[in-house]
Design a protein around this motif. Structure first.
Motif, PDB file in Angstrom:
ATOM      1  N   LEU A   6       0.946  -1.303  -0.060  1.00 37.61           N
ATOM      2  CA  LEU A   6       0.101  -0.042   0.022  1.00 37.61           C
ATOM      3  C   LEU A   6       0.896   1.286  -0.021  1.00 37.61           C
ATOM      4  O   LEU A   6       0.654   2.257  -0.705  1.00 37.61           O
ATOM      5  CB  LEU A   6      -1.049  -0.098   1.220  1.00 37.61           C
ATOM      6  N   GLN A   7       1.969   1.113   0.661  1.00 39.03           N
ATOM      7  CA  GLN A   7       2.860   2.379   0.834  1.00 39.03           C
ATOM      8  C   GLN A   7       3.479   2.504  -0.410  1.00 39.03           C
ATOM      9  O   GLN A   7       3.653   3.715  -0.871  1.00 39.03           O
ATOM     10  CB  GLN A   7       4.006   2.347   1.967  1.00 39.03           C
ATOM     11  N   ARG A   8       3.964   1.609  -1.316  1.00 41.21           N
ATOM     12  CA  ARG A   8       4.768   1.564  -2.405  1.00 41.21           C
ATOM     13  C   ARG A   8       3.702   2.288  -3.340  1.00 41.21           C
ATOM     14  O   ARG A   8       3.942   2.973  -4.253  1.00 41.21           O
ATOM     15  CB  ARG A   8       5.276   0.401  -3.002  1.00 41.21           C
ATOM     16  N   THR A   9       2.437   1.938  -3.285  1.00 43.54           N
ATOM     17  CA  THR A   9       1.291   2.229  -4.307  1.00 43.54           C
ATOM     18  C   THR A   9       1.077   3.680  -4.241  1.00 43.54           C
ATOM     19  O   THR A   9       1.085   4.635  -5.188  1.00 43.54           O
ATOM     20  CB  THR A   9       0.187   1.338  -4.304  1.00 43.54           C
ATOM     21  N   THR A  10       1.026   4.138  -2.962  1.00 43.02           N
ATOM     22  CA  THR A  10       0.761   5.793  -2.683  1.00 43.02           C
ATOM     23  C   THR A  10       1.885   6.206  -2.992  1.00 43.02           C
ATOM     24  O   THR A  10       1.684   7.524  -3.638  1.00 43.02           O
ATOM     25  CB  THR A  10       0.491   5.721  -0.940  1.00 43.02           C
ATOM     26  N   LEU A  11       3.223   6.037  -2.917  1.00 42.05           N
ATOM     27  CA  LEU A  11       4.330   6.462  -3.390  1.00 42.05           C
ATOM     28  C   LEU A  11       4.306   6.620  -4.981  1.00 42.05           C
ATOM     29  O   LEU A  11       4.430   7.808  -5.304  1.00 42.05           O
ATOM     30  CB  LEU A  11       5.515   5.744  -2.960  1.00 42.05           C
ATOM     31  N   MET A  12       3.764   5.791  -5.623  1.00 43.32           N
ATOM     32  CA  MET A  12       3.877   5.846  -7.218  1.00 43.32           C
ATOM     33  C   MET A  12       2.550   6.752  -7.473  1.00 43.32           C
ATOM     34  O   MET A  12       2.922   7.653  -8.296  1.00 43.32           O
ATOM     35  CB  MET A  12       3.534   4.244  -7.688  1.00 43.32           C
TER      36      MET A  12
END
Length: 95
Positions: free
Chosen positions: A13-19
């Motif tokens: 979720l954190q990586r997707t939010t960063l993207m």
């Protein structure tokens, strides 16, 4: 959901939010990434009581993208940052 499973899901979720945040910084609203965040939340993150505070952050992020306006990108970037901070806080409690 075990701690390990939750941490794995939260990191995704954190990586997707960063993207999403990166796309917004380039002037693009990537609805596929927003949908992916929604799906991750629905798949189990929202059902875990340790993640209660994440729901509000995701709702704020989603609401920022609903109405096209000049502040859209800036507000949504800040909402992404707030969500990432909350995710970090939950992960910090689990490790």
């Amino acid at each position: 959901m075990t701690d390990t499973e939750l941490i794995r899901d939260l990191r995704l979720l954190q990586r997707t939010t960063l993207m999403l945040q990166t796309e917004l910084r380039h002037g693009h609203v990537d609805t596929d990434l927003i949908d992916a965040i929604d799906r991750m939340m629905e798949r189990g993150i929202t059902t875990d009581p340790r993640c209660d505070e994440l729901r509000d952050a995701v709702d704020a992020l989603r609401e920022n993208t609903l109405t096209p306006r000049d502040e859209l990108h800036g507000d949504t970037i800040r909402a992404c940052e707030a969500l990432k901070d909350r995710i970090d806080a939950v992960i910090g409690q689990l490790v």
